[in-house]
Scaffold this motif. Structure first.
Motif, PDB file in Angstrom:
ATOM      1  N   TYR A   1      -4.559 -14.682  -8.615  1.00  0.00           N
ATOM      2  CA  TYR A   1      -5.547 -13.657  -8.295  1.00  0.00           C
ATOM      3  C   TYR A   1      -4.821 -12.356  -8.006  1.00  0.00           C
ATOM      4  CZ  TYR A   1      -9.006 -10.929  -5.785  1.00  0.00           C
ATOM      5  OH  TYR A   1      -9.838  -9.905  -5.392  1.00  0.00           O
ATOM      6  N   GLY A   2      -5.366 -11.257  -8.459  1.00  0.00           N
ATOM      7  CA  GLY A   2      -4.789  -9.953  -8.174  1.00  0.00           C
ATOM      8  C   GLY A   2      -5.854  -8.885  -8.194  1.00  0.00           C
ATOM      9  N   ASP A   3      -5.667  -7.867  -7.348  1.00  0.00           N
ATOM     10  CA  ASP A   3      -6.604  -6.749  -7.292  1.00  0.00           C
ATOM     11  C   ASP A   3      -5.875  -5.537  -6.743  1.00  0.00           C
ATOM     12  OD1 ASP A   3      -8.976  -5.451  -7.686  1.00  0.00           O
ATOM     13  OD2 ASP A   3     -10.020  -6.383  -6.011  1.00  0.00           O
ATOM     14  N   GLY A   4      -6.519  -4.402  -6.849  1.00  0.00           N
ATOM     15  CA  GLY A   4      -5.961  -3.158  -6.341  1.00  0.00           C
ATOM     16  C   GLY A   4      -7.037  -2.097  -6.318  1.00  0.00           C
ATOM     17  N   GLY A   5      -6.713  -0.947  -5.749  1.00  0.00           N
ATOM     18  CA  GLY A   5      -7.687   0.133  -5.703  1.00  0.00           C
ATOM     19  C   GLY A   5      -7.210   1.290  -4.853  1.00  0.00           C
ATOM     20  N   LEU A   6      -8.157   2.145  -4.499  1.00  0.00           N
ATOM     21  CA  LEU A   6      -7.880   3.298  -3.655  1.00  0.00           C
ATOM     22  C   LEU A   6      -8.033   2.912  -2.185  1.00  0.00           C
ATOM     23  CD1 LEU A   6      -9.868   6.077  -5.553  1.00  0.00           C
ATOM     24  CD2 LEU A   6      -7.385   5.730  -5.537  1.00  0.00           C
ATOM     25  N   ILE A   7      -7.164   3.436  -1.336  1.00  0.00           N
ATOM     26  CA  ILE A   7      -7.287   3.182   0.099  1.00  0.00           C
ATOM     27  C   ILE A   7      -8.553   3.836   0.628  1.00  0.00           C
ATOM     28  CG2 ILE A   7      -6.261   3.691   2.346  1.00  0.00           C
ATOM     29  CD1 ILE A   7      -3.549   3.183   1.079  1.00  0.00           C
ATOM     30  N   ASN A   8      -8.751   5.093   0.267  1.00  0.00           N
ATOM     31  CA  ASN A   8      -9.979   5.802   0.649  1.00  0.00           C
ATOM     32  C   ASN A   8     -10.876   5.842  -0.589  1.00  0.00           C
ATOM     33  OD1 ASN A   8     -12.009   7.480   1.476  1.00  0.00           O
ATOM     34  ND2 ASN A   8     -10.688   9.160   2.103  1.00  0.00           N
ATOM     35  N   LYS A   9     -11.951   5.085  -0.569  1.00  0.00           N
ATOM     36  CA  LYS A   9     -12.816   4.978  -1.749  1.00  0.00           C
ATOM     37  C   LYS A   9     -13.503   6.290  -2.107  1.00  0.00           C
ATOM     38  CE  LYS A   9     -13.558   0.098  -1.228  1.00  0.00           C
ATOM     39  NZ  LYS A   9     -14.473  -1.003  -1.112  1.00  0.00           N
ATOM     40  N   LEU A  10     -13.499   7.242  -1.187  1.00  0.00           N
ATOM     41  CA  LEU A  10     -14.131   8.527  -1.454  1.00  0.00           C
ATOM     42  C   LEU A  10     -13.194   9.510  -2.153  1.00  0.00           C
ATOM     43  CD1 LEU A  10     -16.104   8.978   1.894  1.00  0.00           C
ATOM     44  CD2 LEU A  10     -16.931   8.087  -0.291  1.00  0.00           C
TER      45      LEU A  10
ATOM     46  N   SER B   1       0.851  -1.197   0.000  1.00  0.00           N
ATOM     47  CA  SER B   1       0.000   0.000   0.000  1.00  0.00           C
ATOM     48  C   SER B   1       0.877   1.233   0.000  1.00  0.00           C
ATOM     49  CB  SER B   1      -0.933   0.010   1.214  1.00  0.00           C
ATOM     50  OG  SER B   1      -0.191   0.092   2.407  1.00  0.00           O
ATOM     51  N   GLY B   2       0.317   2.286  -0.529  1.00  0.00           N
ATOM     52  CA  GLY B   2       0.991   3.577  -0.551  1.00  0.00           C
ATOM     53  C   GLY B   2       0.120   4.602   0.155  1.00  0.00           C
ATOM     54  N   GLN B   3       0.323   5.855  -0.175  1.00  0.00           N
ATOM     55  CA  GLN B   3      -0.472   6.910   0.446  1.00  0.00           C
ATOM     56  C   GLN B   3      -1.918   6.897  -0.060  1.00  0.00           C
ATOM     57  OE1 GLN B   3       1.225  10.797  -0.051  1.00  0.00           O
ATOM     58  NE2 GLN B   3      -0.386  11.827   1.094  1.00  0.00           N
ATOM     59  N   TYR B   4      -2.101   6.546  -1.342  1.00  0.00           N
ATOM     60  CA  TYR B   4      -3.439   6.589  -1.942  1.00  0.00           C
ATOM     61  C   TYR B   4      -3.967   5.230  -2.400  1.00  0.00           C
ATOM     62  CZ  TYR B   4      -2.239  11.531  -2.207  1.00  0.00           C
ATOM     63  OH  TYR B   4      -1.853  12.802  -1.901  1.00  0.00           O
ATOM     64  N   GLY B   5      -3.084   4.325  -2.788  1.00  0.00           N
ATOM     65  CA  GLY B   5      -3.547   3.077  -3.395  1.00  0.00           C
ATOM     66  C   GLY B   5      -2.981   1.844  -2.740  1.00  0.00           C
ATOM     67  N   TRP B   6      -3.536   0.681  -3.137  1.00  0.00           N
ATOM     68  CA  TRP B   6      -3.095  -0.611  -2.630  1.00  0.00           C
ATOM     69  C   TRP B   6      -3.099  -1.625  -3.772  1.00  0.00           C
ATOM     70  CZ3 TRP B   6      -6.490  -4.688  -3.087  1.00  0.00           C
ATOM     71  CH2 TRP B   6      -7.826  -4.367  -3.313  1.00  0.00           C
ATOM     72  N   ALA B   7      -2.326  -2.704  -3.582  1.00  0.00           N
ATOM     73  CA  ALA B   7      -2.267  -3.791  -4.557  1.00  0.00           C
ATOM     74  C   ALA B   7      -2.136  -5.113  -3.800  1.00  0.00           C
ATOM     75  CB  ALA B   7      -1.083  -3.608  -5.500  1.00  0.00           C
ATOM     76  N   TYR B   8      -2.779  -6.154  -4.327  1.00  0.00           N
ATOM     77  CA  TYR B   8      -2.767  -7.475  -3.702  1.00  0.00           C
ATOM     78  C   TYR B   8      -2.573  -8.536  -4.778  1.00  0.00           C
ATOM     79  CZ  TYR B   8      -4.353 -11.568  -1.095  1.00  0.00           C
ATOM     80  OH  TYR B   8      -4.430 -12.797  -0.493  1.00  0.00           O
ATOM     81  N   ALA B   9      -1.684  -9.486  -4.502  1.00  0.00           N
ATOM     82  CA  ALA B   9      -1.429 -10.594  -5.430  1.00  0.00           C
ATOM     83  C   ALA B   9      -1.435 -11.902  -4.641  1.00  0.00           C
ATOM     84  CB  ALA B   9      -0.086 -10.415  -6.127  1.00  0.00           C
ATOM     85  N   GLU B  10      -1.992 -12.952  -5.261  1.00  0.00           N
ATOM     86  CA  GLU B  10      -2.061 -14.253  -4.592  1.00  0.00           C
ATOM     87  C   GLU B  10      -2.024 -15.351  -5.644  1.00  0.00           C
ATOM     88  OE1 GLU B  10      -5.120 -14.755  -1.552  1.00  0.00           O
ATOM     89  OE2 GLU B  10      -5.596 -16.700  -2.412  1.00  0.00           O
ATOM     90  N   ILE B  11      -1.289 -16.432  -5.331  1.00  0.00           N
ATOM     91  CA  ILE B  11      -1.294 -17.624  -6.181  1.00  0.00           C
ATOM     92  C   ILE B  11      -1.438 -18.855  -5.307  1.00  0.00           C
ATOM     93  CG2 ILE B  11       0.083 -16.633  -8.049  1.00  0.00           C
ATOM     94  CD1 ILE B  11       2.481 -18.247  -6.944  1.00  0.00           C
ATOM     95  N   GLY B  12      -2.023 -19.889  -5.867  1.00  0.00           N
ATOM     96  CA  GLY B  12      -2.080 -21.194  -5.225  1.00  0.00           C
ATOM     97  C   GLY B  12      -1.087 -22.111  -5.911  1.00  0.00           C
ATOM     98  N   VAL B  13      -0.371 -22.907  -5.123  1.00  0.00           N
ATOM     99  CA  VAL B  13       0.676 -23.776  -5.669  1.00  0.00           C
ATOM    100  C   VAL B  13       0.491 -25.195  -5.138  1.00  0.00           C
ATOM    101  CG1 VAL B  13       3.156 -24.164  -5.892  1.00  0.00           C
ATOM    102  CG2 VAL B  13       2.284 -21.838  -5.688  1.00  0.00           C
TER     103      VAL B  13
END
Length: 112
Positions: free
Chosen positions: A63-72, A34-46
């Motif tokens: 699987y991967g996703d990301g977005g804004l920390i504050n949705k507003l 995560s940063g000041q404004y955004g986040w990122a997530y990554a996941e794998i199954g092995v």
């Protein structure tokens, strides 16, 4: 002919022994950033062979996703996913007013 049958049967027994000797285990590799404004997530199954985990494995899902920390927050952002043969990398780019922010999460097997 009997010798050929005996050799083929012996090879079959050896191959069955190798197949039966493989013990499989599963795990999940995750990464979150995560940063000041955004986040990122990554996941794998092995699924991997216990005796040879880095040479005999299978990635079962990515699987991967990301977005804004504050949705507003009224900032534009993009989530970019880069799957490859060993995992996935996720990049979230937020166009914040002061400067663009890039947040990266990466999950790979073997981990690097």
């Amino acid at each position: 002919m009997k010798r050929l049958v005996a050799v083929l049967f012996g090879l079959l027994v050896v191959a069955a022994g190798f197949a039966a000797a493989t013990i499989w285990n599963t795990t999940v590799v995750k990464d979150y950033s995560s940063g000041q404004y955004g986040w990122a997530y990554a996941e794998i199954g092995v699924k991997y062979d216990v005796s040879n985990p880095y040479t005999n494995y299978e990635i079962t899902y990515r699987y991967g996703d990301g977005g804004l920390i504050n949705k507003l927050d009224p900032y534009s952002y993009g989530v970019y996913k880069y799957p490859d043969s060993t995992g996935i990398t996720v990049k979230t780019v937020v166009l914040a007013p002061d400067a663009p922010e890039t947040v990266v999460a990466s999950a790979h097997w073997p981990a690097y």
